[in-house]
Scaffold this motif. Structure first.
Motif, mmCIF file in Angstrom:
data_model
loop_
_atom_site.group_PDB
_atom_site.id
_atom_site.type_symbol
_atom_site.label_atom_id
_atom_site.label_comp_id
_atom_site.label_asym_id
_atom_site.label_seq_id
_atom_site.Cartn_x
_atom_site.Cartn_y
_atom_site.Cartn_z
ATOM 1 N N VAL A 64 43.905 32.570 3.971
ATOM 2 C CA VAL A 64 44.205 33.081 5.311
ATOM 3 C C VAL A 64 44.892 34.447 5.195
ATOM 4 O O VAL A 64 45.858 34.601 4.437
ATOM 5 C CB VAL A 64 45.114 32.104 6.077
ATOM 6 N N PRO A 65 44.405 35.478 5.895
ATOM 7 C CA PRO A 65 45.040 36.803 5.817
ATOM 8 C C PRO A 65 46.510 36.750 6.222
ATOM 9 O O PRO A 65 46.872 36.105 7.207
ATOM 10 C CB PRO A 65 44.222 37.643 6.806
ATOM 11 N N GLU A 66 47.348 37.425 5.440
ATOM 12 C CA GLU A 66 48.785 37.483 5.696
ATOM 13 C C GLU A 66 49.167 38.909 6.068
ATOM 14 O O GLU A 66 48.787 39.860 5.372
ATOM 15 C CB GLU A 66 49.571 37.074 4.447
ATOM 16 N N ARG A 114 47.084 47.023 11.964
ATOM 17 C CA ARG A 114 48.024 46.152 11.253
ATOM 18 C C ARG A 114 47.557 45.992 9.808
ATOM 19 O O ARG A 114 46.358 46.062 9.513
ATOM 20 C CB ARG A 114 48.091 44.779 11.934
ATOM 21 N N LEU A 115 48.504 45.760 8.913
ATOM 22 C CA LEU A 115 48.232 45.688 7.479
ATOM 23 C C LEU A 115 48.218 44.238 7.008
ATOM 24 O O LEU A 115 49.179 43.496 7.249
ATOM 25 C CB LEU A 115 49.298 46.463 6.696
ATOM 26 N N PHE A 116 47.138 43.859 6.322
ATOM 27 C CA PHE A 116 46.984 42.472 5.867
ATOM 28 C C PHE A 116 46.560 42.431 4.399
ATOM 29 O O PHE A 116 46.063 43.414 3.842
ATOM 30 C CB PHE A 116 45.911 41.749 6.702
ATOM 31 N N VAL A 117 46.760 41.257 3.804
ATOM 32 C CA VAL A 117 46.227 40.957 2.481
ATOM 33 C C VAL A 117 45.631 39.554 2.507
ATOM 34 O O VAL A 117 46.160 38.656 3.174
ATOM 35 C CB VAL A 117 47.316 41.064 1.381
ATOM 36 N N SER A 118 44.501 39.396 1.832
ATOM 37 C CA SER A 118 43.903 38.068 1.636
ATOM 38 C C SER A 118 43.553 37.934 0.163
ATOM 39 O O SER A 118 43.115 38.904 -0.470
ATOM 40 C CB SER A 118 42.642 37.911 2.497
ATOM 41 N N ARG A 119 43.755 36.736 -0.372
ATOM 42 C CA ARG A 119 43.478 36.509 -1.789
ATOM 43 C C ARG A 119 42.263 35.603 -1.928
ATOM 44 O O ARG A 119 42.161 34.575 -1.261
ATOM 45 C CB ARG A 119 44.705 35.910 -2.483
ATOM 46 N N GLY A 135 34.021 36.715 11.579
ATOM 47 C CA GLY A 135 35.112 36.117 12.340
ATOM 48 C C GLY A 135 36.336 35.750 11.533
ATOM 49 O O GLY A 135 37.246 35.101 12.057
ATOM 50 N N PHE A 136 36.408 36.172 10.277
ATOM 51 C CA PHE A 136 37.500 35.753 9.404
ATOM 52 C C PHE A 136 38.749 36.610 9.575
ATOM 53 O O PHE A 136 39.868 36.092 9.620
ATOM 54 C CB PHE A 136 37.037 35.789 7.951
ATOM 55 N N THR A 137 38.585 37.924 9.644
ATOM 56 C CA THR A 137 39.743 38.804 9.709
ATOM 57 C C THR A 137 40.270 38.895 11.145
ATOM 58 O O THR A 137 39.526 38.699 12.100
ATOM 59 C CB THR A 137 39.399 40.199 9.162
ATOM 60 N N PRO A 138 41.557 39.216 11.317
ATOM 61 C CA PRO A 138 42.178 39.097 12.648
ATOM 62 C C PRO A 138 41.940 40.275 13.581
ATOM 63 O O PRO A 138 42.332 40.210 14.749
ATOM 64 C CB PRO A 138 43.671 38.964 12.322
ATOM 65 N N GLY A 139 41.312 41.339 13.106
ATOM 66 C CA GLY A 139 41.050 42.474 13.975
ATOM 67 C C GLY A 139 39.681 42.384 14.623
ATOM 68 O O GLY A 139 38.853 41.548 14.266
ATOM 69 N N SER A 140 39.445 43.278 15.577
ATOM 70 C CA SER A 140 38.103 43.370 16.152
ATOM 71 C C SER A 140 37.167 44.123 15.224
ATOM 72 O O SER A 140 35.954 44.062 15.381
ATOM 73 C CB SER A 140 38.163 44.070 17.516
#
Length: 375
Positions: free
Chosen positions: A164-166, A142-147, A102-107
């Motif tokens: 938090v993914p940006e 969509r393109l994201f980055v998380s550190r 449940g962390f990343t914003p996509g399905s």
């Protein structure tokens, strides 16, 4: 500013007489890191200069993975990113999901790249969020980055503490098509995915490459390799590095490798993604340039570097080239001869034939504008 290079029909036509690019046949069947899971697209943990990271005597790779469904083609709708590793014994180990549930914003989670920062602990993980969590399944990308943090204790990895993914950049509908389809067309879905980080040693500029389509073209086949650059405190879209309008609809998993002061831009594509009237194999393709701004020219004159053999045209896919010239892919449908391709229309046959596991590494030999399979 880079000038977009064109991958042309004339270049691709030269593949018909090109020799030496066919890969060896893969045996059907393979051992997977975890029983009951299929594995496919992959990328290594690398440093900002593109060198594959070694910890505990192992290299560390992220794969897309999913439970073994009755139809392996359904795996894309439930894909998660998983951490794996391989050592000198050639045995893969699975280390679990990269991100919490449940962390990343996509399905679901699709491909990207991973960069270990200069402190040797902080990791920037670039990835594709496909669809939206909690919503009906679509092909939005969509393109994201998380550190986060990546540490290896002996041979045990510790991966977590994700920020938090940006969202990196969004498709603008001018340069790049907004990928938000709900139904996949025959020529393939529109793309805005596969973010791959690259830092140019010539000036320290930071880039993200990605799979995309040309918003300015109404051609049904209009694949491009997109580009974003970090400047003025954020990521900004730039013109594509490569366009294949009227040639190919999907230039997937683009990434750059530096060798002998030359820039090699690699991507994968499938034979079925070429435009009508073009016959070319599923394989690894590339362009080369003397600098990031180009001009980019097709490697080997055609762009083709390595291809599935004619006897097994769909045996492997998604080739990733490391800084030392080794190449990894996954077993797709090994053992399926051209005359048996129509059998893959049957779900049961797809399940029996699908590899869903890492393929063997192979090595490339670089010689200026030529790249060949090392023997």
């Amino acid at each position: 500013m880079n000038a977009t290079a064109e991958w042309t029909r004339a270049a691709v036509a030269g593949i018909a007489t090109q020799t030496g690019a066919a890969l060896p046949l893969l045996r059907p069947g393979a051992w997977s890191p975890v029983a009951g899971l299929d594995y496919w697209d992959m990328w290594p943990i690398a440093d900002a200069d593109g060198r594959t990271v070694l910890r505990g005597g192992r290299s560390w790779w992220f794969f897309l993975a999913a439970p073994r469904l009755d139809d392996p083609e359904g795996r894309h709708d439930i894909a998660r990113i998983r951490l794996t590793s391989i050592g000198g014994d050639g045995v893969w180990r699975d280390h679990g999901d990269a991100f919490p549930d449940g962390f990343t914003p996509g399905s679901r989670e699709w491909s990207g790249s991973a960069v270990l920062e200069a402190d040797g602990v902080t990791m920037s993980h670039y990835f594709t969020a496909a669809g939206r969590r909690g919503a009906a399944t679509t092909f939005e990308q969509r393109l994201f980055v998380s550190r986060g943090r990546f540490v290896v204790d002996g041979e045990t990895p510790h991966l977590g503490y994700w920020g938090v993914p940006e969202e990196i950049v969004a498709a603008d509908g001018g340069l790049y098509t907004v990928a938000n389809e709900t139904v996949a067309p025959p020529h393939g879905i529109q793309g805005f995915r596969d973010p791959s980080y690259f830092r140019d040693p010539a000036d320290g500029a930071e880039y993200v490459l990605f799979t995309a389509n040309a918003a300015w073209s109404d051609a049904p086949v209009n694949g491009v390799i997109g580009l974003a650059r970090f400047r003025d405190g954020g990521w900004r879209l730039s013109p594509p590095l490569v366009s294949a309008i009227g040639v190919n609809s999907e230039l997937e998993r683009p990434h750059i490798v530096l060798r002998d002061e030359l820039y090699y831009l690699f991507w994968s594509t499938q034979g079925r993604r070429f435009a009508d009237g073009i016959t070319a194999p599923t394989g690894l393709y590339a362009m080369v340039a003397d600098r990031m701004a180009g001009p980019w020219r097709p490697v080997n004159g055609t762009g083709l570097v390595a291809a599935n053999p004619p006897e097994a045209p769909v045996q492997a896919y998604c080739w990733w080239v490391t800084d030392d010239g080794y190449v990894l892919s996954f077993r797709d449908y090994p053992g399926i001869a051209p005359e048996r391709l129509e059998t893959l229309a049957d779900v049961g046959e797809r399940r029996r034939a699908f590899g869903g596991a890492p393929a063997p590494f192979f090595l490339l030999a670089f010689d200026g504008d030529r790249i060949t399979l090392s023997t």
